[in-house]
Design an enzyme around this catalytic site. Structure first.
Site, PDB file in Angstrom:
ATOM      1  N   TYR A  45       0.796  -1.366   0.031  1.00 13.30           N
ATOM      2  CA  TYR A  45       0.117   0.205  -0.024  1.00 13.30           C
ATOM      3  C   TYR A  45       0.791   1.338   0.048  1.00 13.30           C
ATOM      4  O   TYR A  45       1.940   1.336   0.583  1.00 13.30           O
ATOM      5  CB  TYR A  45      -0.861  -0.092   1.048  1.00 13.30           C
ATOM      6  CG  TYR A  45      -1.537   1.244   1.364  1.00 13.30           C
ATOM      7  CD1 TYR A  45      -2.859   1.699   0.623  1.00 13.30           C
ATOM      8  CD2 TYR A  45      -1.115   2.201   2.253  1.00 13.30           C
ATOM      9  CE1 TYR A  45      -3.463   2.807   0.829  1.00 13.30           C
ATOM     10  CE2 TYR A  45      -1.710   3.431   2.511  1.00 13.30           C
ATOM     11  CZ  TYR A  45      -2.871   3.921   1.827  1.00 13.30           C
ATOM     12  OH  TYR A  45      -3.522   4.893   1.733  1.00 13.30           O
ATOM     13  N   GLY A  52      -5.737   5.443   0.073  1.00 15.66           N
ATOM     14  CA  GLY A  52      -7.060   5.408   0.726  1.00 15.66           C
ATOM     15  C   GLY A  52      -8.060   4.636  -0.217  1.00 15.66           C
ATOM     16  O   GLY A  52      -7.722   3.251  -0.483  1.00 15.66           O
TER      17      GLY A  52
END
Length: 503
Positions: A45, A52
């Site tokens: 990530y 998000g």
């Protein structure tokens, strides 16, 4: 490397330099090297995904550096007045503390430049509004990051200037993007923690003044001293109450104003008295100081612990762990710890303001105290007004504090396409706490003005304890005894500055 509140104080107020130890410096480099090797051919990530709700989109290798710049620029969306330099520097210190855990995988040059900003007093523009305190202080931290890459504005030597201009002047280079510097700069609780660290120092300062004021007030009232006695307070068992009572006993040493109950009410002299002219027990705002300020002390004791833990916490996401050779995804950026403590601190400071306001009312109200002229008026009653209007300000300001006492921690509004479906509002909590603390200083300044005036009304300066006499003398160097009506606002401002300076 450990950042405690004493170090925060010394850097912010005594211009101490932040110096890195070699072990931490090497740990940051090792974390970066591990991530650089680990990230190859893996989905992580914020390194090769969007941010998000957009984490479902993979980012091509050719755009990875651009991705990190994009989060900084796109999130620099704050609004409102710039935060005070003290809060900005404390926030950068908190960010350094997070990086010092060696769990972020950032390049060492990022931490070095952030340290240069702190030590040189280069303060990025951080707007007051923007954080919901969930992925940390994304927006406000992005404003710091914007300056680290050489964009945006900084406050330097009292002037707002373009960052690149100041970096050139100081011989510094903007930070480069290596792997995830953009996300690591913006992800975390550092702004709410920095603000709360400054608030903690001020709140502890205010509590010390309130404890001294409690002694001074009881001297003015000629109270019986058993309200602070060890046998009375120790049996209540609460650490804060016991500590406040002990401090009051220490501060009251040498006082000629406090009375001994055994000398007036526990001997035979009272037998023929049916109505006592002096109060057998003082009003609660005077007599219950240990019981009221004790919970404030306990609250601040715990908030200090939480803030210091957060100053030295890895509040990033994901967490890079060279020890277990893994990268962990979670929510260490969530600001609940700070948000809850900021609200508790705020409520404690509201209570402190309320005590000061009630003590002020005692001094102003001649029918309550029975020993002082109305509003401490040493002029001509009716023609002159003493500190009557000062009480209006104290009452109004205390009322505002009571309105602000509503906890902010319980207010969560989902946003970010409901990815952030419960948020801490930690930075709002910290900023509201700041507002209450500023109000407290104003109320406290009025109380100290009034206590000095009360001493003159009774002509008891020479009977005060050395600790309170010292403060009486200090106030009298700022403002003389009040006889004729005069504007007070400048004197009150100077007294407030004096109270703030005694950290």
């Amino acid at each position: 490397m450990f950042i405690d509140l004493q170090l925060v104080h010394d850097i912010l107020y005594n211009n101490k330099q932040l110096i890195w130890d070699e072990q931490t410096r090497q740990g940051i480099a090792d974390s970066y090297d591990f991530l650089r090797n680990f990230a190859k051919d893996k989905v992580i990530y914020g390194i090769n995904t969007g941010f998000g709700p957009m984490a479902q989109w993979r980012i091509e290798d050719s755009h990875l550096r651009e991705l990190q710049y994009n989060i900084i620029r796109s999130h620099s969306t704050g609004a409102g007045q710039p935060l005070d330099d003290f809060f900005v520097r404390a926030s950068m210190l908190a960010r350094v503390g997070s990086f010092a855990q060696c769990k972020s995988g950032v390049h060492p040059e990022l931490v070095a430049l952030l340290t240069d900003f702190i030590n040189r007093g280069i303060c990025p523009f951080i707007p007051q509004h923007g954080s919901v305190g969930a992925s940390g202080d994304l927006v406000q931290l992005a404003h710091i990051a914007l300056c680290l890459i050489g964009e945006g504005q900084v406050h330097y030597k009292g002037t707002w200037r373009h960052t690149k201009e100041v970096l050139d002047e100081c011989g510094l280079k903007p930070v480069a993007i290596h792997i995830r510097e953009g996300l690591s700069c913006t992800n975390g609780t550092s702004v709410m923690t920095g603000i709360s660290a400054v608030n903690q120092l001020d709140a502890e300062n205010l509590l010390r003044w309130a404890t001294l004021a409690a002694v001074w007030m009881n001297e003015i009232a000629a109270s019986y001293d058993d309200l602070m006695a060890a046998p009375l307070n120790d049996c209540r068992r609460h650490k804060g109450q016991i500590a406040i009572a002990q401090q009051m006993r220490n501060l009251s040493e040498g006082s000629k104003r406090l009375q001994k109950r055994e000398n007036k009410l526990y001997d035979d002299a009272h037998k023929e008295v049916h109505v006592f002219q002096e109060k057998v027990q003082a009003y609660y705002s005077l007599r219950c100081a240990p019981q009221i300020l004790g919970p404030v002390a306990d609250t601040l004791d715990y908030s200090r612990q939480v803030i210091e833990e957060e100053l030295n916490a890895a509040s990033d996401n994901p967490i890079i762990d060279p020890v277990t050779k893994n990268v962990y995804h979670g929510g260490n950026f969530h600001g609940d710890y700070i948000s809850l403590e900021a609200d508790k601190m705020k409520i404690a400071m509201v209570r402190l303001a309320m005590v000061c306001e009630r003590q002020l009312n005692y001094l102003c109200h001649d029918r309550i105290n029975g020993i002082l002229p109305p509003f401490l008026n040493l002029g001509t009653l009716g023609l002159n007004y003493g500190i009557q209007a000062c009480q209006f300000t104290a009452t109004s300001t205390t009322a505002e504090c009571q309105t602000l006492a509503m906890p902010n921690y319980v207010h969560s509004i989902p946003n970010n396409n409901d990815n952030q479906d419960i948020v801490s509002m930690g930075t709002n909590s910290a900023e509201l706490c700041t507002q209450v603390i500023n109000n407290c200083y104003q109320v406290m300044a009025i109380l100290f003005l009034a206590m000095a005036q009360a001493v003159d009304c009774l002509n008891i300066a020479n009977d005060l304890a050395p600790a309170t006499r010292k403060q009486y003398d200090a106030i009298r160097t700022i403002t003389p005894t009040i006889i004729e009506d005069t504007p007070f606002y400048e004197d009150l401002k100077q007294i407030e500055q004096y109270l703030r300076s005694k950290k």
